[in-house]
Design a protein around this motif. Structure first.
Motif, PDB file in Angstrom:
ATOM      1  N   SER A  58       0.825  -1.202   0.000  1.00 50.79           N
ATOM      2  CA  SER A  58       0.000   0.000   0.000  1.00 50.79           C
ATOM      3  C   SER A  58       0.862   1.256   0.000  1.00 50.79           C
ATOM      4  N   ARG A  59       0.406   2.266  -0.722  1.00 55.99           N
ATOM      5  CA  ARG A  59       1.013   3.589  -0.693  1.00 55.99           C
ATOM      6  C   ARG A  59       0.137   4.586   0.057  1.00 55.99           C
ATOM      7  N   GLY A  60      -0.732   4.083   0.895  1.00 57.36           N
ATOM      8  CA  GLY A  60      -1.530   4.957   1.751  1.00 57.36           C
ATOM      9  C   GLY A  60      -2.731   5.585   1.081  1.00 57.36           C
ATOM     10  N   VAL A  61      -3.210   5.002  -0.038  1.00 57.27           N
ATOM     11  CA  VAL A  61      -4.398   5.511  -0.722  1.00 57.27           C
ATOM     12  C   VAL A  61      -5.572   4.591  -0.411  1.00 57.27           C
ATOM     13  N   ASN A  62      -6.656   5.153   0.071  1.00 54.88           N
ATOM     14  CA  ASN A  62      -7.878   4.414   0.354  1.00 54.88           C
ATOM     15  C   ASN A  62      -9.039   5.091  -0.364  1.00 54.88           C
ATOM     16  N   LEU A  63     -10.075   4.324  -0.660  1.00 58.06           N
ATOM     17  CA  LEU A  63     -11.245   4.863  -1.345  1.00 58.06           C
ATOM     18  C   LEU A  63     -12.480   4.759  -0.458  1.00 58.06           C
ATOM     19  N   SER A  64     -13.135   5.899  -0.271  1.00 59.56           N
ATOM     20  CA  SER A  64     -14.420   5.947   0.415  1.00 59.56           C
ATOM     21  C   SER A  64     -15.504   6.105  -0.639  1.00 59.56           C
ATOM     22  N   ARG A  65     -16.428   5.133  -0.704  1.00 61.47           N
ATOM     23  CA  ARG A  65     -17.491   5.136  -1.713  1.00 61.47           C
ATOM     24  C   ARG A  65     -18.854   5.210  -1.028  1.00 61.47           C
ATOM     25  N   LEU A  66     -19.676   6.151  -1.470  1.00 57.27           N
ATOM     26  CA  LEU A  66     -21.056   6.265  -1.006  1.00 57.27           C
ATOM     27  C   LEU A  66     -21.963   6.237  -2.226  1.00 57.27           C
ATOM     28  N   SER A  67     -22.927   5.322  -2.237  1.00 58.29           N
ATOM     29  CA  SER A  67     -23.833   5.208  -3.381  1.00 58.29           C
ATOM     30  C   SER A  67     -25.271   5.069  -2.909  1.00 58.29           C
ATOM     31  N   LEU A  68     -26.187   5.628  -3.710  1.00 57.47           N
ATOM     32  CA  LEU A  68     -27.620   5.522  -3.469  1.00 57.47           C
ATOM     33  C   LEU A  68     -28.273   5.211  -4.811  1.00 57.47           C
ATOM     34  N   GLY A  69     -29.180   4.237  -4.824  1.00 60.22           N
ATOM     35  CA  GLY A  69     -29.763   3.910  -6.101  1.00 60.22           C
ATOM     36  C   GLY A  69     -30.924   2.936  -6.022  1.00 60.22           C
ATOM     37  N   VAL A  70     -31.407   2.570  -7.213  1.00 62.56           N
ATOM     38  CA  VAL A  70     -32.526   1.647  -7.356  1.00 62.56           C
ATOM     39  C   VAL A  70     -32.067   0.481  -8.223  1.00 62.56           C
ATOM     40  N   GLU A  71     -32.419  -0.732  -7.802  1.00 56.84           N
ATOM     41  CA  GLU A  71     -32.087  -1.934  -8.557  1.00 56.84           C
ATOM     42  C   GLU A  71     -33.370  -2.631  -8.989  1.00 56.84           C
ATOM     43  N   LEU A  72     -33.378  -3.087 -10.258  1.00 53.22           N
ATOM     44  CA  LEU A  72     -34.501  -3.843 -10.810  1.00 53.22           C
ATOM     45  C   LEU A  72     -33.981  -5.179 -11.300  1.00 53.22           C
ATOM     46  N   ASN A  73     -34.487  -6.266 -10.744  1.00 54.14           N
ATOM     47  CA  ASN A  73     -34.096  -7.616 -11.148  1.00 54.14           C
ATOM     48  C   ASN A  73     -35.251  -8.270 -11.895  1.00 54.14           C
ATOM     49  N   GLU A  74     -34.979  -8.616 -13.162  1.00 51.93           N
ATOM     50  CA  GLU A  74     -36.006  -9.228 -13.987  1.00 51.93           C
ATOM     51  C   GLU A  74     -36.303 -10.651 -13.515  1.00 51.93           C
ATOM     52  N   PRO A  75     -37.516 -11.149 -13.753  1.00 52.52           N
ATOM     53  CA  PRO A  75     -37.842 -12.541 -13.396  1.00 52.52           C
ATOM     54  C   PRO A  75     -36.878 -13.515 -14.067  1.00 52.52           C
ATOM     55  N   THR A  76     -36.423 -14.500 -13.321  1.00 55.60           N
ATOM     56  CA  THR A  76     -35.456 -15.460 -13.835  1.00 55.60           C
ATOM     57  C   THR A  76     -36.134 -16.470 -14.755  1.00 55.60           C
ATOM     58  N   THR A  77     -35.548 -16.666 -15.935  1.00 55.35           N
ATOM     59  CA  THR A  77     -36.022 -17.716 -16.826  1.00 55.35           C
ATOM     60  C   THR A  77     -35.201 -18.973 -16.570  1.00 55.35           C
ATOM     61  N   SER A  78     -35.329 -19.962 -17.433  1.00 52.57           N
ATOM     62  CA  SER A  78     -34.636 -21.234 -17.213  1.00 52.57           C
ATOM     63  C   SER A  78     -33.121 -21.075 -17.244  1.00 52.57           C
ATOM     64  N   ASN A  79     -32.597 -20.194 -18.101  1.00 53.29           N
ATOM     65  CA  ASN A  79     -31.160 -20.046 -18.239  1.00 53.29           C
ATOM     66  C   ASN A  79     -30.660 -18.627 -18.059  1.00 53.29           C
ATOM     67  N   TRP A  80     -31.555 -17.638 -18.105  1.00 53.54           N
ATOM     68  CA  TRP A  80     -31.124 -16.248 -18.138  1.00 53.54           C
ATOM     69  C   TRP A  80     -31.481 -15.514 -16.849  1.00 53.54           C
ATOM     70  N   THR A  81     -30.606 -14.600 -16.462  1.00 50.63           N
ATOM     71  CA  THR A  81     -30.888 -13.643 -15.393  1.00 50.63           C
ATOM     72  C   THR A  81     -30.534 -12.255 -15.923  1.00 50.63           C
ATOM     73  N   SER A  82     -31.234 -11.237 -15.426  1.00 53.02           N
ATOM     74  CA  SER A  82     -30.995  -9.882 -15.908  1.00 53.02           C
ATOM     75  C   SER A  82     -31.333  -8.888 -14.813  1.00 53.02           C
TER      76      SER A  82
END
Length: 361
Positions: free
Chosen positions: A116-140
């Protein structure tokens, strides 16, 4: 290695989980390990709070806190009940703090580890997630989120430049802001003697707020497994590209577990492009014991110089790496015990010992 305990508090369920991953680095596998070389690389403790019906209408609230030695991650997710044939909607708030060694760390011990060279990352996120219905082989799934990223030093103070005086952010200020539209799709075809998995991710930075980053980042991973008699062969190929505005921390980092074994995290290189190939051949040795041979390779395809500040070139990273080795895997009720031994292109050897739960590391 995991230890988990669940406690019911009214309608809420509290899960406490502790996970341990132990990595040892040695010049040779066979000599006895010295206690001074046995460093615990990661200890992760998890506290999970789940409420099945927050307002009495089956709304679900999940609060998950992961805490390691040098990093932390807090996720708060609220999910509304919807019919199964509709997209499942979640509102997510997340904050994480972690060392940034994959891009800004320096390679040591002939690239077997990253410091390490003393660099750190602070991440703040806010959002909305939409998960489609799972089919036999696909996810989205699709998500839209606002993300605020702030580089800090080991004392928690905001910093704008790295050890060599180069900017850590795209804006050149103490932080970056971005609105990201993300689309992720997956395909899995699993049969008795083979499997095929494909995962595609695309992130688009939207210029909807002042000084926000505008970019397109794509990553695709394909893995194929084939049973050859009692043995099993797995190959995978992962590629990525980013165009447009870019901060150094967004570069594709190559090297380490899950990438090119035998190298430290990001010790091969980091760039706007990446291509990583893996191949592992597993042979059963006993009822719960497996042996494996593996080979990994990865390249930044000459794109390191296009990353702002050229962090990989300044650290002397080669941009291309090959690692190979062997391992022994023992399956138990607690999880899979793995002992892997890898050597990189500089003939330096790394010994990995880990105990993984069934759900992952």
């Amino acid at each position: 290695m995991g230890a988990q305990q669940s406690v019911n508090a009214g309608k809420a369920k509290v899960d406490v989980h502790v996970d341990l991953t132990h990595m040892l680095c040695e010049a040779l596998l066979l000599p006895p390990l010295r206690s001074s070389s046995a460093n615990i690389s990661q200890i992760v403790g998890r506290i999970s709070l789940k409420h099945p019906s927050l307002f009495g209408r089956s709304e679900k609230l999940d609060v998950i806190l992961d805490k390691g030695i040098n990093d932390s991650n807090l996720v708060v997710a609220f999910r509304r009940p919807r019919p199964e044939w509709l997209s499942q909607q979640s509102f997510v708030i997340q904050h994480s703090m972690s060392p940034e060694i994959a891009v800004h760390g320096f390679p040591a011990d002939n690239f077997t580890r990253s410091g390490s060279r003393g660099v750190n990352l602070s991440r703040l996120s806010l959002g909305v997630e939409l998960n489609e219905p799972t089919t036999s082989n696909w996810t989205s799934g699709t998500s839209v989120k606002f993300e605020h990223i702030r580089p800090v030093n080991n004392d928690g103070r905001s910093i704008a430049r790295d050890h060599d005086g180069f900017p850590l952010t795209c804006s050149g200020n103490l932080h970056d802001n971005m609105i990201i539209l993300k689309q992720e799709s997956g395909y899995a075809d699993i049969k008795d003697n083979s499997f095929l998995r494909v995962n595609f991710q695309m992130e688009q930075g939207l210029p909807l707020v002042p000084k926000s980053l505008t970019f397109n980042r794509v990553k695709c991973a394909v893995s194929k497994g084939i049973k050859l008699g009692p043995t099993f062969l797995v190959t995978s190929l992962t590629g990525g590209s980013i165009v447009g505005d870019m901060a150094p921390y967004q570069a594709f980092a190559i090297g380490g577990l899950g990438s090119v074994r035998g190298y430290g995290e990001g010790a091969v290189g980091s760039g706007r492009l990446c291509l990583v190939g893996n191949c592992e051949y597993t042979v059963p040795l006993a009822k719960h014991l497996e042996g494996s041979l593996f080979m990994d390779c990865g390249s930044d395809l000459g794109s390191a110089r296009h990353v702002p500040g050229n962090p990989a070139l300044r650290q002397g990273k080669p941009g291309f790496g090959v690692g190979f080795g062997y391992g022994v895997h023992f399956n138990t009720d607690l999880g899979q015990i793995r002992v892997d031994y890898a050597m990189n292109a500089f003939s330096r050897k790394t010994f990995y010992f880990s105990i993984n739960s069934g759900s992952g590391t």
